[in-house]
Write a protein that holds these residues in place. Structure first.
Motif, PDB file in Angstrom:
ATOM      1  N   ALA A 232      13.130 -34.538  49.310  1.00  0.00           N
ATOM      2  CA  ALA A 232      12.974 -33.205  48.718  1.00  0.00           C
ATOM      3  C   ALA A 232      11.586 -32.645  49.019  1.00  0.00           C
ATOM      4  O   ALA A 232      11.424 -31.458  49.343  1.00  0.00           O
ATOM      5  N   MET A 233      10.538 -33.505  48.921  1.00  0.00           N
ATOM      6  CA  MET A 233       9.179 -33.077  49.211  1.00  0.00           C
ATOM      7  C   MET A 233       9.037 -32.669  50.673  1.00  0.00           C
ATOM      8  O   MET A 233       8.389 -31.663  50.992  1.00  0.00           O
ATOM      9  N   LEU A 234       9.657 -33.431  51.544  1.00  0.00           N
ATOM     10  CA  LEU A 234       9.624 -33.121  52.976  1.00  0.00           C
ATOM     11  C   LEU A 234      10.249 -31.763  53.234  1.00  0.00           C
ATOM     12  O   LEU A 234       9.720 -30.947  54.011  1.00  0.00           O
ATOM     13  N   ASP A 235      11.365 -31.473  52.559  1.00  0.00           N
ATOM     14  CA  ASP A 235      12.053 -30.192  52.733  1.00  0.00           C
ATOM     15  C   ASP A 235      11.190 -29.039  52.225  1.00  0.00           C
ATOM     16  O   ASP A 235      11.071 -28.003  52.881  1.00  0.00           O
ATOM     17  N   VAL A 236      10.560 -29.226  51.060  1.00  0.00           N
ATOM     18  CA  VAL A 236       9.704 -28.179  50.499  1.00  0.00           C
ATOM     19  C   VAL A 236       8.528 -27.865  51.427  1.00  0.00           C
ATOM     20  O   VAL A 236       8.216 -26.696  51.691  1.00  0.00           O
ATOM     21  N   LEU A 237       7.878 -28.888  51.915  1.00  0.00           N
ATOM     22  CA  LEU A 237       6.727 -28.686  52.803  1.00  0.00           C
ATOM     23  C   LEU A 237       7.150 -28.034  54.113  1.00  0.00           C
ATOM     24  O   LEU A 237       6.469 -27.132  54.622  1.00  0.00           O
ATOM     25  N   ALA A 238       8.288 -28.470  54.656  1.00  0.00           N
ATOM     26  CA  ALA A 238       8.757 -27.911  55.922  1.00  0.00           C
ATOM     27  C   ALA A 238       9.072 -26.427  55.778  1.00  0.00           C
ATOM     28  O   ALA A 238       8.786 -25.625  56.679  1.00  0.00           O
ATOM     29  N   ALA A 260      -4.638 -29.716  47.203  1.00  0.00           N
ATOM     30  CA  ALA A 260      -4.356 -28.796  46.093  1.00  0.00           C
ATOM     31  C   ALA A 260      -3.073 -28.012  46.346  1.00  0.00           C
ATOM     32  O   ALA A 260      -2.246 -27.829  45.440  1.00  0.00           O
ATOM     33  N   ALA A 261      -2.899 -27.554  47.591  1.00  0.00           N
ATOM     34  CA  ALA A 261      -1.703 -26.780  47.926  1.00  0.00           C
ATOM     35  C   ALA A 261      -0.446 -27.628  47.800  1.00  0.00           C
ATOM     36  O   ALA A 261       0.597 -27.158  47.312  1.00  0.00           O
ATOM     37  N   VAL A 262      -0.525 -28.891  48.234  1.00  0.00           N
ATOM     38  CA  VAL A 262       0.627 -29.789  48.125  1.00  0.00           C
ATOM     39  C   VAL A 262       0.947 -30.053  46.654  1.00  0.00           C
ATOM     40  O   VAL A 262       2.124 -30.051  46.241  1.00  0.00           O
ATOM     41  N   GLY A 263      -0.076 -30.279  45.843  1.00  0.00           N
ATOM     42  CA  GLY A 263       0.141 -30.506  44.416  1.00  0.00           C
ATOM     43  C   GLY A 263       0.788 -29.315  43.738  1.00  0.00           C
ATOM     44  O   GLY A 263       1.694 -29.465  42.903  1.00  0.00           O
ATOM     45  N   ASP A 264       0.351 -28.099  44.085  1.00  0.00           N
ATOM     46  CA  ASP A 264       0.934 -26.888  43.507  1.00  0.00           C
ATOM     47  C   ASP A 264       2.402 -26.750  43.883  1.00  0.00           C
ATOM     48  O   ASP A 264       3.248 -26.379  43.049  1.00  0.00           O
ATOM     49  N   LEU A 265       2.724 -27.033  45.160  1.00  0.00           N
ATOM     50  CA  LEU A 265       4.112 -26.957  45.605  1.00  0.00           C
ATOM     51  C   LEU A 265       4.996 -27.937  44.839  1.00  0.00           C
ATOM     52  O   LEU A 265       6.113 -27.604  44.408  1.00  0.00           O
ATOM     53  N   ALA A 266       4.503 -29.170  44.682  1.00  0.00           N
ATOM     54  CA  ALA A 266       5.271 -30.183  43.959  1.00  0.00           C
ATOM     55  C   ALA A 266       5.517 -29.745  42.519  1.00  0.00           C
ATOM     56  O   ALA A 266       6.629 -29.895  41.976  1.00  0.00           O
ATOM     57  N   ALA A 267       4.509 -29.166  41.864  1.00  0.00           N
ATOM     58  CA  ALA A 267       4.652 -28.722  40.474  1.00  0.00           C
ATOM     59  C   ALA A 267       5.666 -27.589  40.360  1.00  0.00           C
ATOM     60  O   ALA A 267       6.502 -27.573  39.436  1.00  0.00           O
ATOM     61  N   ARG A 268       5.604 -26.630  41.284  1.00  0.00           N
ATOM     62  CA  ARG A 268       6.512 -25.486  41.225  1.00  0.00           C
ATOM     63  C   ARG A 268       7.961 -25.891  41.398  1.00  0.00           C
ATOM     64  O   ARG A 268       8.869 -25.260  40.867  1.00  0.00           O
ATOM     65  N   HIS A 269       8.188 -26.977  42.167  1.00  0.00           N
ATOM     66  CA  HIS A 269       9.557 -27.406  42.447  1.00  0.00           C
ATOM     67  C   HIS A 269       9.968 -28.597  41.585  1.00  0.00           C
ATOM     68  O   HIS A 269      11.025 -29.184  41.797  1.00  0.00           O
ATOM     69  N   GLY A 270       9.139 -28.940  40.610  1.00  0.00           N
ATOM     70  CA  GLY A 270       9.485 -30.008  39.679  1.00  0.00           C
ATOM     71  C   GLY A 270       9.591 -31.379  40.325  1.00  0.00           C
ATOM     72  O   GLY A 270      10.387 -32.215  39.870  1.00  0.00           O
ATOM     73  N   LEU A 271       8.794 -31.623  41.333  1.00  0.00           N
ATOM     74  CA  LEU A 271       8.834 -32.906  42.039  1.00  0.00           C
ATOM     75  C   LEU A 271       7.766 -33.852  41.497  1.00  0.00           C
ATOM     76  O   LEU A 271       6.639 -33.435  41.201  1.00  0.00           O
TER      77      LEU A 271
END
Length: 312
Positions: A232-238, A260-271
């Protein structure tokens, strides 16, 4: 200054040094790097006139080493720490060298003190540990107070205090305006010591550049992500246009982004993430990437990485 022009050396069918050209300038520590079998020791021996080149030339401040008068006053070198008559004391070994180059006797005690061997001056060199032999070899290299110095693996056998000492010594010598060339396999130590790098592989020049430029050009920084939801994380980053590589240990390596950007993405997508850390580029990584195809001897596990199949 040390200058090499098309320096070449063959041993039968083997070309140990192949048209090597570079200059080592004063005022900086130049690291001389290469895999085992790259030709580093042969090059140093030709600079010092111990091996005769089959082609090209090596000059020290414009002269070939065999033509130097009183060479210890012009160039000091440590190639083999144990190349000392074992029956001589440390002081007598240095006295003999001083007499052959018409150096004042006081220099013997000065360099013994500088390398920390005053207390062992009357001990026979044959009983020295490798670290003590290294210090004696460095004392011999500095005996003539030369403007040019060459060190081959100078930290071998030294304890942590000794490693810090030799590092600071080489940097001080460079600050004094001397030419300092250091060959070593210890990438972590070279990263702390050298200002400039000359890298060879299979006897040929691979790089001749500043430390910062070398690391930036031949390695990369990335953000390491450790998560139980890797797909799921790979898909979000891609989907955000981030280039991501799945590492063999299960982590993700994201480029062209920040932690920081990766952490924000993970938080927004509940990962859930267990680690988000920035991995800085290193000299070791840069060296391995550059010399991957020039390694003469490697273990089976390293063969895959060096071939580029696992080249991260």
């Amino acid at each position: 200054m040390i200058e090499l022009r098309e320096l070449t050396k063959r041993y039968g069918e083997t070309v140990a040094v192949d048209g090597l050209s570079f200059s080592v300038r004063p005022g900086r520590v130049t690291g001389f790097l290469g895999p085992n079998g790259a030709g580093k020791s042969t090059t140093l021996r030709m600079i010092l006139g111990l091996d005769r080149p089959d082609g090209g030339e090596a000059r020290i401040d414009g002269d070939a080493y065999p033509r130097l008068g009183y060479p210890l006053r012009r160039v000091g070198a440590l190639l083999e720490a144990k190349a000392v008559h074992g029956g001589r004391t440390a002081r007598n070994h240095l006295r003999w060298l001083a007499q052959t180059n018409r150096l004042p006797a006081r220099r013997v005690d000065e360099v013994l003190d500088e390398v920390g061997l005053t207390g062992a001056a009357r001990r026979r060199a044959g009983g020295f540990s490798l670290g003590m032999a290294q210090r004696l070899g460095i004392a011999a290299a500095m005996l003539g107070d030369p403007p040019v110095l060459l060190f081959d693996e100078p930290v071998n056998g030294l304890d942590p205090e000794g490693i810090v000492w030799i590092r600071e010594l080489m940097r001080r010598l460079a600050r004094e305006g001397r030419t300092v060339l250091v060959s070593s396999h210890l990438m972590s130590e070279m990263a702390l010591t050298a200002d400039h790098l000359v890298v060879i592989g299979r006897g040929r020049l691979l790089a001749d550049t500043g430390m910062t430029d070398f690391v930036a050009r031949h390695s990369r920084s990335f953000v390491r992500v450790r998560t139980p939801q890797a797909e799921a994380m790979l898909d979000v980053l891609a989907r955000q246009g981030v280039e991501v590589v799945a590492a063999t240990d299960g982590t993700l390596e994201a480029q062209n982004t920040s932690a920081a950007a990766v952490g924000d993405l993970a938080a927004r997508h509940g990962l859930t993430v267990h680690e988000v850390s920035t991995q800085s580029a290193s000299l070791e990584q840069a060296f391995m990437r550059l010399t991957a195809q020039a390694v003469e001897y490697r273990g089976a596990g390293a063969a895959v990485r060096a071939s580029g199949e696992d080249d991260r």
